[in-house]
Design an enzyme around this catalytic site. Structure first.
Site, PDB file in Angstrom:
ATOM      1  N   ASP A 106      64.819  93.657 -47.267  1.00 43.78           N
ATOM      2  CA  ASP A 106      64.820  93.446 -48.718  1.00 43.78           C
ATOM      3  C   ASP A 106      63.525  94.019 -49.312  1.00 43.78           C
ATOM      4  OD1 ASP A 106      67.195  91.345 -48.725  1.00 43.78           O
ATOM      5  OD2 ASP A 106      65.778  90.726 -47.193  1.00 43.78           O
ATOM      6  N   GLU A 140      69.339  97.840 -43.292  1.00 40.11           N
ATOM      7  CA  GLU A 140      69.742  98.773 -44.342  1.00 40.11           C
ATOM      8  C   GLU A 140      68.771  99.948 -44.479  1.00 40.11           C
ATOM      9  OE1 GLU A 140      71.327  97.130 -47.933  1.00 40.11           O
ATOM     10  OE2 GLU A 140      70.436  98.685 -49.172  1.00 40.11           O
TER      11      GLU A 140
END
Ligand code: TRH
Length: 383
Positions: free
Chosen positions: A19, A277
């Site tokens: 994140d 990610e």
């Protein structure tokens, strides 16, 4: 000169580094390439400081790389004029006083909800849709990163391929990178960067690499797969700067580095294991074969995501390359030692072809507009 537009990015870390990693890359690109005044509000500054060493772990309001970084905590108050654009990363929610101030503003900031990246086809239809706030007279716009021109794209800085290729040609810089890991020079044989979640299949792969014919050098970030390393080394886990050799395998542990240095490692390895990610995207830009360990989710939702991505990546691949890649990715994600060891030889044989496909994939993907550039254009039209 007109004052810079102000963008605020809000980030609450669920776990690990993805994140913060995505928000930091986005913030840097918005500031450096689009001349925006960016504030990153983040609840766990210490996690961000792991790869932004200029930051004090406990700082409440500081700056690095031209970004203002503020701690997001219960004491939050609206102490500055509202920005022009607000990014709510990964649906983390905006602090109530901030959303209330937006609702009172004559011209509220453009409110973007940045979602998680996915290759699933439904992303195309969901990207860019508005949604009314349940309580306040505000609209939120949903930004879905993805791999087709109908999605929000992926992060890609200007000049990224040129920087990568220049680095690859710079033998001195490459050698320095390996020396920093305690290796005398650029290792011969297969160079592997391994960034994964805990995975019981790992010791079986270490065995295969150690007992194989080919020299293998494998670099792991400090703390990654700690219990597997512990088990495989019988407690003699290598320390940064002090690689461990067993058979044909050299294991080197790397301290956490900044994102640019992490990229350079991926650029100089022949195979990159990545996860989550952000590293997943960077492995694609590295243009080398890679194996993805998606963030494990309930009901194997991560395997659906992986399959959707593999399906896109495989388009046009010769059958043998596709099958070997699928088998190895699935075995790795099944945490299955025997399956991973079994799938390795065919994957290793087809790796050069898989790599050529990744390079083509990256070239094609880079023709689409990048996430930050697309966002700026989208918001400009709504300001
Ligand atoms: O750390 P990750 O697993 O992050 C996540 C989170 O778990 C998150 O909750 C989840 O939702 C998301 O994935 C999908 O993996 P990721 O995304 O690759 O992020 C790692 C970041 O750390 C990336 O920005 C690269 C950076 N990094 C460095 O800058 N230096 C390093 O030495 C290493 C190892 C990583």
């Amino acid at each position: 000169m007109a004052p810079s537009l102000r963008w605020d990015v809000f980030c609450r870390i669920v776990d690990n580094f993805g994140d913060a990693g995505v928000c930091w890359r986005l913030a840097r690109q918005l500031a450096h390439e689009h001349g925006l005044a960016v504030t990153l509000w983040i609840d766990d500054v210490a996690s961000l400081a792991r790869f932004v060493p200029e930051l004090a772990r406990d700082g409440a309001d500081q700056a690095a790389a031209g970004i203002r970084v503020r701690r997001l905590d219960a004491a939050f108050t609206v102490d500055a004029p509202l920005p022009d654009v607000v990014i709510e990363a990964f649906g983390c929610g905006l602090p109530d006083p901030f959303a209330d101030a937006m609702a009172r503003a004559a011209r509220p900031p453009v409110w973007i909800v940045l979602e998680y990246l996915s290759a699933e086809p439904w992303i195309d239809a969901s990207h860019g849709l508005p949604s009314r706030h349940p309580r306040l007279p505000l609209t939120r716009w949903f930004w879905f990163p993805g791999f087709t021109p109908k999605t929000g794209g992926v992060l890609r800085e200007q000049g990224l391929f040129a920087a990568r290729d220049t680095f690859r040609e710079d033998r001195g810089a490459r050698a320095r990178q390996w020396r920093a890991l305690g290796l005398a020079n650029i290792p011969s044989g297969l160079r592997i960067s391994l960034f994964c979640y805990a995975n019981p299949a790992l010791p079986a792969l270490f065995d295969v690499w150690a007992e194989g014919e080919e020299p293998v050098t494998c670099v792991l970030p400090e703390g990654v797969a700690r219990s597997e390393l512990d088990r495989w080394t019988g407690g003699a886990v290598p320390h940064p700067g002090q690689p461990l050799t067993r058979g044909r395998l050299v294991l080197a542990v790397a301290p956490f580095v900044d994102q640019d240095a992490f990229d350079r490692r991926l650029w100089d390895c022949d195979l990159n294991f990545v996860r989550g990610e952000d590293s997943f995207v960077r492995a694609q830009w590295a243009g080398q074969p890679f194996v993805w360990h998606p963030y494990p989710q309930d009901e194997d939702a991560h395997l659906t995501k992986m399959d959707a991505f593999l399906t896109r990546l495989e388009s046009g691949m010769p059958e043998a390359v596709r099958d070997a890649q699928r088998a190895f990715w699935y075995a790795w994600n099944a945490d299955d030692p025997a399956a991973a060891a079994d799938a390795w030889p065919a994957y290793r044989t087809t790796m050069p072809d898989a790599g050529a496909f990744v390079r083509g994939w990256a070239r094609d993907l880079a023709r689409q507009s990048d996430l930050a550039g697309g966002l700026v254009k989208f918001c400009e039209n709504r300001l």
